[in-house]
Design a protein around this motif. Structure first.
Motif, PDB file in Angstrom:
ATOM      1  N   UNK A  27       0.836  -1.206   0.000  1.00 29.97           N
ATOM      2  CA  UNK A  27       0.000   0.000   0.000  1.00 29.97           C
ATOM      3  C   UNK A  27       0.867   1.252   0.000  1.00 29.97           C
ATOM      4  N   UNK A  28       1.892   1.246   0.836  1.00 30.06           N
ATOM      5  CA  UNK A  28       2.782   2.411   0.900  1.00 30.06           C
ATOM      6  C   UNK A  28       3.555   2.567  -0.401  1.00 30.06           C
ATOM      7  N   UNK A  29       4.030   1.455  -0.956  1.00 24.55           N
ATOM      8  CA  UNK A  29       4.752   1.505  -2.227  1.00 24.55           C
ATOM      9  C   UNK A  29       3.873   2.114  -3.308  1.00 24.55           C
ATOM     10  N   UNK A  30       2.598   1.711  -3.331  1.00 26.43           N
ATOM     11  CA  UNK A  30       1.658   2.230  -4.324  1.00 26.43           C
ATOM     12  C   UNK A  30       1.339   3.700  -4.088  1.00 26.43           C
ATOM     13  N   UNK A  31       1.067   4.058  -2.838  1.00 27.11           N
ATOM     14  CA  UNK A  31       0.648   5.421  -2.499  1.00 27.11           C
ATOM     15  C   UNK A  31       1.767   6.437  -2.721  1.00 27.11           C
ATOM     16  N   UNK A  32       3.016   6.012  -2.496  1.00 26.94           N
ATOM     17  CA  UNK A  32       4.147   6.947  -2.567  1.00 26.94           C
ATOM     18  C   UNK A  32       4.979   6.783  -3.831  1.00 26.94           C
ATOM     19  N   UNK A  33       4.539   5.872  -4.713  1.00 24.91           N
ATOM     20  CA  UNK A  33       5.292   5.595  -5.941  1.00 24.91           C
ATOM     21  C   UNK A  33       6.742   5.235  -5.597  1.00 24.91           C
ATOM     22  N   UNK A  34       6.875   4.390  -4.589  1.00 31.85           N
ATOM     23  CA  UNK A  34       8.189   4.024  -4.067  1.00 31.85           C
ATOM     24  C   UNK A  34       8.913   3.092  -5.031  1.00 31.85           C
ATOM     25  N   UNK A  35      10.199   3.331  -5.217  1.00 29.35           N
ATOM     26  CA  UNK A  35      11.034   2.490  -6.061  1.00 29.35           C
ATOM     27  C   UNK A  35      12.185   1.941  -5.223  1.00 29.35           C
ATOM     28  N   UNK A  36      12.305   0.626  -5.161  1.00 31.64           N
ATOM     29  CA  UNK A  36      13.342   0.002  -4.348  1.00 31.64           C
ATOM     30  C   UNK A  36      14.688   0.003  -5.058  1.00 31.64           C
TER      31      UNK A  36
END
Length: 339
Positions: A27-36
């Protein structure tokens, strides 16, 4: 106002807890457009030998598998403890971690064999100018900090802030937070073996009938605590402004880092997972929270535990949240988003 994501889970199915933690991470990855990035360590607590209520490795497996699917190389990361126990040296620490089942991925002990390797991070805050952070942490830009929210004798509670402050700090950093002074020697039981004097690189220890530490020369590395074969060199645990220093170390640990925080509000015990004994929970299981703000995370967990129990449990620790907000670590104002 910071967003805190929440999944209610009052059960004891660790596989389900792990899957819920992953759902929040996604959810956080999706909401913040997070890239690992290619390598992302997971900060956990392996539990002291004899402890039964630490968060078990089963709770991390879903996150580990997800990271691997994303092409990320995950590892566990920790630092050695200040006190004498089953996690004082890297050798003992790794033995304890593996005996508790943490064998899925490599383990990094970030502050060296006896906790003396660190980088100094400049923060220039009210009580501390720098923080002594485990050296290996400096190699990474991203972390997933997975915490167990529970009680703590000195801090009031342990959660995201403590995972940063104590979990990222070298032994010297832990000593600085607890006391800011040199260790002391139990002269009565010292056998004058001289091992501590040989270990000290600063000429701060002299031995005659017993070891004596010169506080004016001691830099607080606490290496002598780790090597003393009789365990007669100890921290006094009497430092002032501990809660404020905790917040300032958390600031230093997270400075210029990209971190996602996940906390298990489960197995809520009076003391922390450093206690090498079996403890009974003092409050009901609540669930899992996640977010990007460690202050909001801990504030939400504390409020949930107090509301659910009907008691002012762990209230002592609110002082660390107040100071953390003051120095810019995060916000105590949060919005709960239940998934």
């Amino acid at each position: 106002m910071s967003k805190v994501y929440f999944i209610k889970n009052t059960g004891s199915d660790y596989d389900k807890l792990g899957k819920d933690a992953l759902e929040l991470l996604k959810k956080i990855v999706s909401e913040t457009d997070h890239s690992f990035e290619k390598e992302v360590p997971i900060k956990v607590h392996f539990g002291e030998k004899g402890n039964k209520t630490f968060i078990p490795p089963k709770c991390y497996e879903a996150t580990i598998n997800y990271l691997k699917e994303q092409g990320v190389s995950p590892s566990y990361i920790e630092t050695n403890v200040l006190y004498r126990g089953a996690r004082t040296t890297t050798e003992l620490h790794l033995e304890t971690a593996k005996s508790h089942g943490f064998t899925q991925i490599p383990i990094i002990i970030a502050d060296g064999d006896i906790g003396t390797e660190y980088n100094e991070i400049e923060i220039n805050k009210e009580y501390l100018k720098t923080c002594k952070i485990g050296k290996e942490y400096g190699k990474y830009n991203q972390f997933i900090v997975m915490s167990h929210f529970k009680g703590h004798v000195a801090a009031g509670f342990g959660g995201s802030i403590k995972q940063l402050a104590m979990g990222f700090a070298s032994r010297a950093g832990k000593l600085e937070q607890h006391s800011g002074i040199s260790p002391v020697v139990d002269a009565k039981n010292c056998v004058a073996c001289g091992i501590c004097m040989k270990k000290c690189n600063y000429g701060a220890i002299q031995v005659s009938d017993y070891a004596v530490i010169d506080a004016s020369k001691c830099v607080g590395c606490a290496g002598c605590i780790a090597v003393c074969p009789k365990g007669v060199i100890e921290n006094t645990w009497g430092g002032s402004h501990f809660l404020e220093k905790l917040s300032e170390y958390a600031y230093g640990a997270s400075k210029d880092k990209d971190i996602i925080y996940i906390s298990f509000v489960h197995n809520i015990t009076k003391e922390c997972d450093c206690a090498g004994t079996h403890m009974k929970p003092i409050a009901d299981n609540i669930g899992i929270v996640a977010g990007k703000d460690p202050v909001a995370m801990d504030a939400a967990c504390l409020d949930m535990v107090q509301k659910n129990s009907g008691k002012k449990l762990f209230e002592k620790g609110r002082a660390s949240l107040i100071h953390a907000e003051k120095i810019g670590l995060g916000s105590m104002e949060y919005e709960i988003i239940e998934i």
